[in-house]
Design a protein around this motif. Sequence first.
Motif, mmCIF file in Angstrom:
data_model
loop_
_atom_site.group_PDB
_atom_site.id
_atom_site.type_symbol
_atom_site.label_atom_id
_atom_site.label_comp_id
_atom_site.label_asym_id
_atom_site.label_seq_id
_atom_site.Cartn_x
_atom_site.Cartn_y
_atom_site.Cartn_z
ATOM 1 N N SER A 161 3.794 15.295 -4.803
ATOM 2 C CA SER A 161 3.374 14.174 -5.674
ATOM 3 C C SER A 161 1.946 14.354 -6.164
ATOM 4 C CB SER A 161 3.351 12.861 -4.884
ATOM 5 O OG SER A 161 4.606 12.551 -4.429
ATOM 6 N N ARG A 162 1.650 13.711 -7.278
ATOM 7 C CA ARG A 162 0.249 13.616 -7.723
ATOM 8 C C ARG A 162 -0.046 12.130 -7.910
ATOM 9 N NH1 ARG A 162 -2.848 13.219 -12.593
ATOM 10 N NH2 ARG A 162 -1.059 13.205 -13.971
ATOM 11 N N ARG A 163 -1.051 11.629 -7.170
ATOM 12 C CA ARG A 163 -1.358 10.192 -7.281
ATOM 13 C C ARG A 163 -2.059 9.904 -8.604
ATOM 14 N NH1 ARG A 163 -0.232 6.865 -3.186
ATOM 15 N NH2 ARG A 163 -1.401 5.098 -3.973
ATOM 16 N N LEU A 164 -1.728 8.768 -9.195
ATOM 17 C CA LEU A 164 -2.342 8.412 -10.472
ATOM 18 C C LEU A 164 -3.702 7.760 -10.244
ATOM 19 C CD1 LEU A 164 0.771 6.748 -12.111
ATOM 20 C CD2 LEU A 164 -0.111 9.050 -12.482
ATOM 21 N N ALA A 165 -4.638 7.976 -11.168
ATOM 22 C CA ALA A 165 -5.961 7.351 -11.052
ATOM 23 C C ALA A 165 -5.803 5.833 -11.042
ATOM 24 C CB ALA A 165 -6.828 7.763 -12.237
ATOM 25 N N MET A 166 -4.833 5.355 -11.810
ATOM 26 C CA MET A 166 -4.562 3.926 -11.847
ATOM 27 C C MET A 166 -3.054 3.733 -11.865
ATOM 28 S SD MET A 166 -7.296 2.428 -14.411
ATOM 29 C CE MET A 166 -7.999 4.025 -14.589
ATOM 30 N N PRO A 167 -2.521 2.745 -11.130
ATOM 31 C CA PRO A 167 -1.067 2.584 -11.154
ATOM 32 C C PRO A 167 -0.594 2.245 -12.568
ATOM 33 C CG PRO A 167 -2.081 1.047 -9.590
ATOM 34 C CD PRO A 167 -3.195 1.722 -10.308
ATOM 35 N N TYR A 168 0.618 2.640 -12.863
ATOM 36 C CA TYR A 168 1.208 2.353 -14.173
ATOM 37 C C TYR A 168 2.133 1.148 -13.992
ATOM 38 C CZ TYR A 168 4.453 2.985 -18.075
ATOM 39 O OH TYR A 168 5.239 2.799 -19.166
ATOM 40 N N LEU A 169 1.900 0.098 -14.783
ATOM 41 C CA LEU A 169 2.724 -1.106 -14.653
ATOM 42 C C LEU A 169 3.507 -1.322 -15.927
ATOM 43 C CD1 LEU A 169 -0.004 -3.459 -13.180
ATOM 44 C CD2 LEU A 169 1.890 -2.433 -11.940
ATOM 45 N N LYS A 170 4.752 -1.741 -15.780
ATOM 46 C CA LYS A 170 5.543 -1.945 -17.003
ATOM 47 C C LYS A 170 6.645 -2.969 -16.754
ATOM 48 C CE LYS A 170 6.831 -0.588 -21.143
ATOM 49 N NZ LYS A 170 5.965 -0.829 -22.291
ATOM 50 N N ASP A 171 6.798 -3.882 -17.699
ATOM 51 C CA ASP A 171 7.950 -4.786 -17.622
ATOM 52 C C ASP A 171 9.189 -4.013 -18.022
ATOM 53 O OD1 ASP A 171 6.458 -6.912 -16.852
ATOM 54 O OD2 ASP A 171 6.065 -7.598 -18.894
ATOM 55 N N LYS A 174 15.931 7.898 -4.955
ATOM 56 C CA LYS A 174 16.200 9.155 -5.656
ATOM 57 C C LYS A 174 14.901 9.733 -6.239
ATOM 58 C CE LYS A 174 18.840 12.198 -6.688
ATOM 59 N NZ LYS A 174 19.489 12.918 -5.611
ATOM 60 N N LEU A 175 14.117 8.854 -6.863
ATOM 61 C CA LEU A 175 12.899 9.357 -7.520
ATOM 62 C C LEU A 175 11.837 9.803 -6.518
ATOM 63 C CD1 LEU A 175 12.606 7.013 -10.622
ATOM 64 C CD2 LEU A 175 13.201 9.420 -10.584
ATOM 65 N N GLN A 176 11.891 9.239 -5.293
ATOM 66 C CA GLN A 176 10.954 9.709 -4.265
ATOM 67 C C GLN A 176 11.155 11.194 -3.992
ATOM 68 O OE1 GLN A 176 11.568 6.867 -1.193
ATOM 69 N NE2 GLN A 176 9.859 5.587 -1.869
ATOM 70 N N GLU A 177 12.399 11.636 -4.081
ATOM 71 C CA GLU A 177 12.673 13.063 -3.871
ATOM 72 C C GLU A 177 12.005 13.910 -4.947
ATOM 73 O OE1 GLU A 177 16.784 14.055 -3.486
ATOM 74 O OE2 GLU A 177 17.183 12.185 -2.415
ATOM 75 N N PHE A 178 11.824 13.317 -6.126
ATOM 76 C CA PHE A 178 11.196 14.042 -7.235
ATOM 77 C C PHE A 178 9.666 13.908 -7.213
ATOM 78 C CE2 PHE A 178 14.444 15.575 -10.210
ATOM 79 C CZ PHE A 178 15.577 15.066 -9.615
ATOM 80 N N GLY A 179 9.131 13.218 -6.190
ATOM 81 C CA GLY A 179 7.666 13.133 -6.077
ATOM 82 C C GLY A 179 7.093 11.829 -6.601
ATOM 83 N N PHE A 180 7.970 10.897 -7.024
ATOM 84 C CA PHE A 180 7.445 9.607 -7.499
ATOM 85 C C PHE A 180 7.124 8.697 -6.312
ATOM 86 C CE2 PHE A 180 9.614 10.841 -11.345
ATOM 87 C CZ PHE A 180 8.813 10.305 -12.333
ATOM 88 N N GLU A 181 6.109 7.848 -6.508
ATOM 89 C CA GLU A 181 5.929 6.716 -5.598
ATOM 90 C C GLU A 181 6.021 5.511 -6.491
ATOM 91 O OE1 GLU A 181 2.305 6.344 -3.293
ATOM 92 O OE2 GLU A 181 2.591 8.439 -2.706
ATOM 93 N N ILE A 184 3.276 10.549 -9.528
ATOM 94 C CA ILE A 184 4.306 11.235 -10.316
ATOM 95 C C ILE A 184 4.463 12.659 -9.773
ATOM 96 C CG2 ILE A 184 3.878 9.873 -12.402
ATOM 97 C CD1 ILE A 184 2.259 12.187 -13.514
ATOM 98 N N PRO A 185 5.502 13.380 -10.168
ATOM 99 C CA PRO A 185 5.665 14.740 -9.636
ATOM 100 C C PRO A 185 4.477 15.627 -10.006
ATOM 101 C CG PRO A 185 7.602 14.047 -10.877
ATOM 102 C CD PRO A 185 6.581 12.991 -11.078
ATOM 103 N N GLU A 186 4.011 16.396 -9.077
ATOM 104 C CA GLU A 186 2.852 17.245 -9.323
ATOM 105 C C GLU A 186 3.138 18.267 -10.424
ATOM 106 O OE1 GLU A 186 -0.022 19.169 -6.096
ATOM 107 O OE2 GLU A 186 1.712 20.410 -6.563
ATOM 108 N N SER A 187 4.406 18.698 -10.486
ATOM 109 C CA SER A 187 4.736 19.731 -11.478
ATOM 110 C C SER A 187 4.884 19.166 -12.892
ATOM 111 C CB SER A 187 6.034 20.427 -11.055
ATOM 112 O OG SER A 187 6.991 19.462 -10.719
ATOM 113 N N MET A 188 4.666 17.848 -13.048
ATOM 114 C CA MET A 188 4.815 17.248 -14.385
ATOM 115 C C MET A 188 3.561 16.490 -14.797
ATOM 116 S SD MET A 188 8.565 15.668 -14.131
ATOM 117 C CE MET A 188 9.953 16.693 -14.466
ATOM 118 N N PRO A 189 2.413 17.188 -14.881
ATOM 119 C CA PRO A 189 1.183 16.464 -15.195
ATOM 120 C C PRO A 189 1.220 15.801 -16.562
ATOM 121 C CG PRO A 189 0.830 18.839 -15.306
ATOM 122 C CD PRO A 189 2.203 18.629 -14.756
#
Length: 530
Positions: free
Chosen positions: A406-416, A431-438, A452-457
């Motif tokens: 995973s790569r932590r975001l500088a700021m969380p992304y919020l969306k309705d 499922k998405l946790q397996e892909f590196g999402f939190e 987000i996944p580290e391999s998808m900057p």
Amino acid sequence: MSRDIQRLAPEVACQIAAGEVIERPVSVIKELLDNALDAKATQIKIDVFGSGIRGIRIEDNGSGIWAEDLLLAIEPHSTSKIRTLNDLYYTPSKGFRGEALASIASVSKMSISSKPALQDHAMQLKVQSGKTSIQPVVRAQGTTIEVMDLFHNVPVRKKFLKSESIEWQAIELLVKKFSLCAPHLQISLYHEEQLILELPAASILEEHAYRIRRLWGKRFYDEAKWIDVERSGLRVWGWLGNLEDHRSQNDRLWVYLNNRIVQDKLIMHALKQVYAPLVPEGRHAQCVLYLELPFDMVDINVHPAKQEVRFEQPRLIYDFMTSSLKTIWTQSVRTDVLTSGTSQHSETIQQHLGFDLNVGKRFFLCNADFIIIHFSAQLYYLIDVVAWWNYHFQKRVSKQSFPWRSRRLAMPYLKDIPLFSHAFCENIKTKLQEFGFELDFWGDERLCIRAIPESMPQLNLNDWVKVLKPKMLLDDLSLNHLLSCCQFSAYDITENDIELIRGDLNDLDPSDTQQFARCLDSKSCRKLFK
Ligand code: ADP
Ligand code: MG
């Protein structure tokens, strides 16, 4: 029984409110320039006396104020620019709070002379210590506002002013900054009746660039790089100074947000992040950048002087700024001046800003999805960049085992998000946790992504959230495919990617390359015209 609480007299309330908007002479000038711009003026003359403390006079040739409206214009909360709260999120005008003239009038001796085109003659309103008088005067269409003896009735405020030379420097800087958010305006600035700056109207991009040369000098102008990146409704364009031309102060990082002068921490942080590895420690780069966002993605009403803003999705803006600027510095030769939006300027930009389009022409951007690369000798390929990236990405991640890093975001992304069932949210989260999402779902309507996944900057979260649909397939292959389609556009392409594309073209059987590339031989070119 005696009562303690009393309503403040309106003039005292106004003087207190004025403290927020009118701090110094430069704040008066900022508000008056904004008003002239909102009034669609094309010429502005600014006269300053005693660094603005003794007097300020701003003349414009804009729409003018009707005689019947003059008294209303100096009432607090009186504006012609919005009617409802919602309007302020859609107004392109600089003002909307209806506070400036009322505030200025409460702390100075002010006069407004104005003539709308259809009014027979001009009228002048004088205001001093709450007393007003109106009389006819002579002037052509437009408005002149004179502000004398600033803070004459607020000695405390006057005490806090800096030296005359510092106040004057602030004014000069503001006028220069303002001149770049309104290049179409002809502006002249006088101090003690001496002409300090005269800028002719700039109606085309080259003249706009030339205005920067007037302000920052030939060297910046000759060496600046042009940037223009547009993605998912966000656009950043402007001029980036030569990296070797760094400065001890960060006073030449001028950023305009939807054409407003802003001092925003997030934007400054993004610039710092981009430039930190590129300029020596403690030094600062130079740039003039225009950031354009949909009006409803930014709240400009957080600060009375409207310098600070709040973004609906700070992380998206931050990532867009950093990735767009980094692309420029990682590519040795930019060719995107050839894209449709700017092609009419390409020749002049090349001439003015030192691009040499004939050197190292290894690829051309056609638009956000396609590039043409020069493969060898006479061989050109049309590449569907998203399809290529998808192909290349699948090849790479097929070797990556779950869970992904995973790569932590500088700021969380919020969306309705649209209503998802609880079961679906839980399922997709695992499922998405397996892909590196939190990520978390707040209730069933709001999504919060922290990593987000580290391999998808380059993952574009806005696009990604849009493709999430209830009942969608959650197997590895389809998720993988969806994710990879949301993270790359032709604007992100670098010289390294060109190497990778060439490698892929070399390694593959020509029928396989059809997934993302077409050879531009005469036959396939002819097909395009069928
Ligand atoms: P705001 O700009 O927020 O509306 P101001 O107090 O700055 O509030 O101005 C009040 C109103 O006076 C404006 O809405 C506008 O209608 C009018 N006004 C001010 N300055 C000018 C000008 N230079 N030309 C035309 N109208 C002006
Ligand atoms: Mg205003």
